[in-house]
Scaffold this motif. Sequence first.
Motif, PDB file in Angstrom:
ATOM      1  N   TRP A  83       0.706  -1.262  -0.121  1.00  0.00           N
ATOM      2  CA  TRP A  83       0.130   0.061  -0.036  1.00  0.00           C
ATOM      3  C   TRP A  83       1.171   1.058  -0.046  1.00  0.00           C
ATOM      4  O   TRP A  83       1.690   1.270   0.870  1.00  0.00           O
ATOM      5  CB  TRP A  83      -0.952  -0.159   1.139  1.00  0.00           C
ATOM      6  N   THR A  84       0.527   2.201  -0.988  1.00  0.00           N
ATOM      7  CA  THR A  84       0.982   3.677  -0.779  1.00  0.00           C
ATOM      8  C   THR A  84      -0.293   4.402  -0.382  1.00  0.00           C
ATOM      9  O   THR A  84      -0.724   4.018   0.492  1.00  0.00           O
ATOM     10  CB  THR A  84       1.652   4.167  -2.009  1.00  0.00           C
ATOM     11  N   HIS A  85      -0.673   5.186  -1.367  1.00  0.00           N
ATOM     12  CA  HIS A  85      -1.978   5.877  -1.158  1.00  0.00           C
ATOM     13  C   HIS A  85      -3.214   4.903  -1.621  1.00  0.00           C
ATOM     14  O   HIS A  85      -4.340   4.859  -1.339  1.00  0.00           O
ATOM     15  CB  HIS A  85      -2.120   6.963  -2.041  1.00  0.00           C
ATOM     16  N   ASP A  86      -2.584   3.825  -2.362  1.00  0.00           N
ATOM     17  CA  ASP A  86      -3.493   2.587  -2.701  1.00  0.00           C
ATOM     18  C   ASP A  86      -2.517   1.421  -3.017  1.00  0.00           C
ATOM     19  O   ASP A  86      -1.346   1.587  -2.817  1.00  0.00           O
ATOM     20  CB  ASP A  86      -4.308   3.055  -4.064  1.00  0.00           C
ATOM     21  N   HIS A  95      10.846  -2.900   1.619  1.00  0.00           N
ATOM     22  CA  HIS A  95      10.111  -3.926   2.577  1.00  0.00           C
ATOM     23  C   HIS A  95      10.514  -3.420   4.136  1.00  0.00           C
ATOM     24  O   HIS A  95       9.641  -3.158   4.894  1.00  0.00           O
ATOM     25  CB  HIS A  95      10.154  -5.221   2.361  1.00  0.00           C
ATOM     26  N   GLY A  96      11.868  -3.054   4.136  1.00  0.00           N
ATOM     27  CA  GLY A  96      12.122  -2.894   5.768  1.00  0.00           C
ATOM     28  C   GLY A  96      11.669  -1.339   5.963  1.00  0.00           C
ATOM     29  O   GLY A  96      11.531  -1.290   7.173  1.00  0.00           O
ATOM     30  N   VAL A  97      11.639  -0.542   5.032  1.00  0.00           N
ATOM     31  CA  VAL A  97      10.714   0.889   5.460  1.00  0.00           C
ATOM     32  C   VAL A  97       9.461   0.497   5.911  1.00  0.00           C
ATOM     33  O   VAL A  97       9.090   1.125   6.572  1.00  0.00           O
ATOM     34  CB  VAL A  97      11.197   1.899   4.068  1.00  0.00           C
ATOM     35  N   TRP A  98       8.821  -0.195   4.959  1.00  0.00           N
ATOM     36  CA  TRP A  98       7.495  -0.505   4.973  1.00  0.00           C
ATOM     37  C   TRP A  98       6.833  -1.129   6.373  1.00  0.00           C
ATOM     38  O   TRP A  98       5.916  -1.110   6.646  1.00  0.00           O
ATOM     39  CB  TRP A  98       6.937  -1.186   3.938  1.00  0.00           C
ATOM     40  N   ASN A 230       2.832   8.427   1.154  1.00  0.00           N
ATOM     41  CA  ASN A 230       2.017   8.197   2.383  1.00  0.00           C
ATOM     42  C   ASN A 230       2.431   7.288   3.329  1.00  0.00           C
ATOM     43  O   ASN A 230       1.777   6.536   4.078  1.00  0.00           O
ATOM     44  CB  ASN A 230       0.681   7.519   1.756  1.00  0.00           C
ATOM     45  N   ALA A 231       3.712   7.652   3.525  1.00  0.00           N
ATOM     46  CA  ALA A 231       4.356   6.907   4.445  1.00  0.00           C
ATOM     47  C   ALA A 231       4.680   7.618   6.005  1.00  0.00           C
ATOM     48  O   ALA A 231       4.820   7.009   7.022  1.00  0.00           O
ATOM     49  CB  ALA A 231       5.697   6.445   4.388  1.00  0.00           C
ATOM     50  N   VAL A 232       4.536   8.915   5.754  1.00  0.00           N
ATOM     51  CA  VAL A 232       4.510   9.795   7.113  1.00  0.00           C
ATOM     52  C   VAL A 232       3.486  10.798   7.020  1.00  0.00           C
ATOM     53  O   VAL A 232       2.883  10.943   6.039  1.00  0.00           O
ATOM     54  CB  VAL A 232       5.992  10.370   6.815  1.00  0.00           C
TER      55      VAL A 232
END
Length: 401
Positions: A83-86, A95-98, A230-232
Amino acid sequence: MLIPNPTARRIFLDRHALVEVPSGPATGQALHDLIERIGFVQVDSINTVARAHDMILWSRRQSYRPPALKRLLEQDRSLWEHWTHDASILPARLHGVWQHRFARDEKRLHANWKSWFRDGYEAQFDSILNRIAKDGPVGTADVGEGEVRGKGGWWDWHPSKTALEWLWRTGRLAITRRDGFAKIYDLTERVIPEAHRTPVPEGEVIDWACRTALKHLGFGTSGEIAAFWNAVGPEAAKDWCRAALARGDIVEVEVEGAGGQRRKSFIYPEVLTETPPDPTPRLRILSPFDPALRDRKRAEFLFGFFYRIEVFVPEPKRIYGYYVFPVMEGDRLVGRIDVKAFRDAGALRVKAFWPEAGVKLTKARLAKLEAELDRLAVFSGCERVEFLDGWERETLAVPTP
């Protein structure tokens, strides 16, 4: 310092691979590099011509064909879906960031899903995980034996389907492949290579998200920077911009919009010394979900192009149509086209083309449009292009909010 509108458009489009001729290799590492350059590719199920992710890649590299993306996702494992905005396709190295999103989303889902979905899905978590661990990947058709299956939309999922989606959104499962368009889930450790599963410390996520978002955007407000991945949140992006500005890592400029308006934005100093390339004069038909158009307000500001998808608008109230494609020529959005592939009949049928204000469908522009439609017909599995009666429309004066 003022960045004129033509320069701003070209900086932005260059980062989205929309200034050069859409040629070159589109398999293996070349395709992976293209997705890295864009950032991500949105996934959508609508297939009037081609699915969104395929159309996005084809509009940049017209040698692209869907099996090349499937190989990167399902065999090489250098890409993954989340998922980002969708729902989107992303480089697997992210993946490590997510992983910080998994915990964040779990809190949000707890707050919302209990009121949205039928009870009982939480009780399915362990049994589904155990079944997949023992028997292998499953899709929603493989679970929920004996459960009452709803007849509504996404809000009426049976509990096991809701559980699968929850476990994916919170990182316990990953999409190992798609059968048709149906998601097939497996344990994350079987899908994401071990080298990409090391979590990035939470304190580093904000810097990564803002720094890379600004790189992909070329320039942006703090709100645009926050919205890219859309991560922060917006406040975290504001704080990052203030700190980066104080360090001299970024500078503040004014960007000119299509209508002459100005907007304060942030930019890396080295971008100011760039000479963005001149765009190819050819014409492209873009997906409604193209990353360059994802931020509708930014598209309106930069291109003067007001666009909304009318899929969920009742037909009598639609201005243009169910699924209408933006048309780009050079660095301008010059119109939109209602086109659909009728594969059984071997025809790509053009129902309507609306030029933007001030754009004429000249003989030269029509030739460009016909050439692009011919290429799109081949990509969509059709043999010919058919223009329906009355397809040439007048510019519509659509009020903007």
